[in-house]
Write an enzyme that holds these catalytic residues in place. Structure first.
Site, PDB file in Angstrom:
ATOM      1  CG  ASP A   1      63.135  46.770  -2.508  1.00  0.00           C
ATOM      2  OD1 ASP A   1      63.853  45.879  -2.048  1.00  0.00           O
ATOM      3  OD2 ASP A   1      62.524  46.659  -3.598  1.00  0.00           O
TER       4      ASP A   1
ATOM      5  CD  GLU B   1      58.474  67.610   7.779  1.00  0.00           C
ATOM      6  OE1 GLU B   1      57.508  67.221   8.484  1.00  0.00           O
ATOM      7  OE2 GLU B   1      58.383  67.818   6.557  1.00  0.00           O
TER       8      GLU B   1
HETATM    9  C1  GLC Z   1      65.193  43.982  -3.445  1.00  0.00           C
HETATM   10  C2  GLC Z   1      64.964  43.024  -2.295  1.00  0.00           C
HETATM   11  C3  GLC Z   1      64.608  41.689  -2.858  1.00  0.00           C
HETATM   12  C4  GLC Z   1      63.345  41.830  -3.677  1.00  0.00           C
HETATM   13  C5  GLC Z   1      63.499  42.904  -4.750  1.00  0.00           C
HETATM   14  C6  GLC Z   1      62.174  43.282  -5.343  1.00  0.00           C
HETATM   15  O1  GLC Z   1      66.283  43.615  -4.219  1.00  0.00           O
HETATM   16  O2  GLC Z   1      66.091  42.986  -1.471  1.00  0.00           O
HETATM   17  O3  GLC Z   1      64.445  40.727  -1.851  1.00  0.00           O
HETATM   18  O4  GLC Z   1      63.041  40.614  -4.288  1.00  0.00           O
HETATM   19  O5  GLC Z   1      64.042  44.085  -4.222  1.00  0.00           O
HETATM   20  O6  GLC Z   1      61.431  44.052  -4.455  1.00  0.00           O
END
Ligand code: GLC
Length: 536
Positions: A209, A251
């Protein structure tokens, strides 16, 4: 339909079709109105029959759900609303038995304010070692009443919140998502352990993310428009993090897909060097309008930017953060942009759906891997969520102008005639987000019985992509076509033609018409906003 094979090669990720599950809205197994792992387990056969290779789950970890689970309190626990760790392990095994790989979502930029580290940091006070895992600072101004810098938030509003002892902490998203300090060894170590934790439980991959935001300017200097480098987007130091992560993944034979929103193609490709992330989402393609020249240019630049690092491209039309494809393609402006999302933007759904069908065949014929967001295979439109039911912090932080992202997160319709369209809760219990009154027509059972449905199109296309030669990784070549028509060949004579013009298009010579996204013209021409797969 036969179960899909788990992979064709050990490089399965180079041309996989990956289905994104937003667990809260996929299927509700325990009847409380929120989707959960029991619901997913019961519906895994739908994904196997659809013919996808892998399933990416947005965060299922313990979370106060301020940002739909992207505020993680404990990476080693499943949120009780979704189930238990034991169920997640069973799910991973059951998916494997159906030939489906599992990808989990890791959120390294921030944690929940309920995470043990942040609670410890708050209690320990200014100057403590516990605060060093985050970005705590005194404020500016005479009495420290002003935030330490002027960084703009990813979610509008301030990036700083003051705590009762007077210090401020940084959060690029909501105040409930404090940013971690990636110069701290604990932060690096902990995430490598979390990766191991999930790889050891059999997951095949990890989605990363906000992958370009982790490292920050060490002095937290102010943001000045146009001055490079940006103080927190895409700092060079970040690549060191992904090189260590890659060693961990190797790994276990695990793979990464990065959420990297960067306009600069060369900077983007750096994340995909052979010792970093395997793949990253193609947001340039996602944001591209339904216009032939723009699409062609985006496809060309995508392939050109991936080639030097030998990474496969990904093709993405939507996800849990953006406007649903059928709605976006039915609007006057068919591009996607967070900044311009507004309530009441008109959409011609019939047109948008026709285009979404053609776009499905386009993406599935391009070289690389493809992401399908739950409900995309049903052609779901963006839903209007009544103001008093909106939950997304993006809406609230915009001061109420941005509708937020709930419109693409509505619980799926499975059965046309059942309460909540078979999503799960018994009559009288409402799903966590309301479902539109006219969604029976999108229900899985109804679409399975309809040879002209979006679901039938996806199932047929995925089966052909699996069984016919020429799809997936490999070269593609544009072939001459009329204005507004995109036509390209893959190996073994496979040809894809997409008509984005306003006129019917003549198909190139072919021996077989494998699939077409809508009715053909009576004279054998390809109507506007329609795509075809041919064998030359
Ligand atoms: C990313 C995710 C989103 C979230 C953001 C903060 O963009 O896809 O849904 O709100 O990160 O974690």
């Amino acid at each position: 339909m036969a179960a899909p094979s788990p992979s064709r090669t050990s490089d399965w990720w180079r041309d996989a079709v990956i289905y994104q599950v937003y667990p809260r809205s996929f299927a509700d197994g325990d009847g409380d109105g929120t989707g959960d792992l029991a619901g997913v387990r019961a519906r895994l056969p739908h994904l196997a029959a659809l013919g996808v290779d892998a399933v990416w789950f947005t965060p299922w970890y313990d979370s106060p759900m301020v940002d739909g689970g992207y505020d993680v309190a404990d990476y080693r626990a499943v949120d009780p609303a979704f189930g238990t760790l034991d169920e997640a392990e069973k799910l991973i095994a059951e998916a494997a038995a159906l030939g489906l790989r599992v990808i989990v979502d890791i959120v390294p930029n921030h944690v929940s304010d309920q995470h043990a580290w942040f609670r410890e940091a708050l209690a320990a006070g200014p100057g403590s070692a516990a605060r060093e895992r985050f970005h705590f600072r005194p404020g500016r101004g005479e009495r420290g009443e002003l935030p330490p810098n002027d960084w703009p938030s990813q979610f509008s509003g301030s990036t700083w919140t003051r705590v009762p002892d007077g210090e401020w902490y940084l959060h690029l998203f909501t105040p409930e998502q404090p940013d971690l300090n990636w110069s701290h060894p604990d932060v690096r170590r902990e995430h490598e352990e979390v990766l191991r934790f999930w790889f050891e439980r059999g997951v095949a991959g990890v989605r990363v993310d906000s992958a370009a935001l982790l490292t920050k300017d060490p002095d937290l200097r102010d943001f000045t428009e146009g001055v490079d480098p940006h103080p927190y987007i895409d700092l060079d130091e970040i690549h060191d993090v992904y090189r260590s992560w890659r060693a961990v993944a190797d790994e276990y034979g695990g793979v990464f897909v990065g959420e990297v929103w960067l306009p600069d193609a060369e900077r983007f490709a750096r994340y995909l060097r052979p010792d970093e992330l395997h793949t990253a989402f193609n947001f340039t393609f996602l944001a591209c309008p339904w216009e032939p020249d723009r699409l062609r240019a985006t496809i060309d630049s995508t392939l050109a930017e991936h080639a030097p690092v030998h990474a496969p491209a990904t093709w993405v039309l939507c996800n849990h953060d953006v406007t649903r494809t059928a709605t976006r393609y039915g609007r006057a402006d068919t591009a996607f942009d967070f900044a311009t999302k507004r309530f009441g933007t008109p959409a011609d759904l019939e047109l948008g759906t026709r285009r979404a069908r053609a776009a499905a065949l386009l993406t599935l014929a391009l070289p690389g891997s493809v992401y399908v967001y739950q409900g995309e295979e049903l052609g779901l439109p963006e839903a209007d969520i009544p103001l008093d039911r909106i939950q997304d912090p993006m809406h609230f932080r915009s001061g109420g102008t941005d509708p937020g992202r709930d419109g693409c997160r509505v619980p799926l319709p499975w059965e046309a005639e059942a309460p909540s369209y078979g999503f799960g809760p018994p009559p009288g219990t409402e799903p966590w987000l309301p479902q539109p009154a006219d969604w029976a027509r999108y229900a899985v059972d109804r679409q399975l019985a309809d040879p002209g449905s979006m679901l039938t199109l996806y199932r047929t296309a995925l089966e052909l992509r699996r069984t016919e030669r020429g799809f997936g990784d490999g070269p593609m070549d544009w072939i001459p076509a009329a204005d507004g028509v995109l036509a390209f060949t893959r190996d073994h004579g496979l040809t894809c033609v997409v008509n984005l013009s306003a006129e019917p298009a003549t198909l190139p010579p072919h021996t077989a018409l494998l699939l077409v996204s809508g009715p053909m013209g009576a004279d054998g021409t390809l109507p506007p906003d329609t795509a075809a797969w041919l064998r030359a």
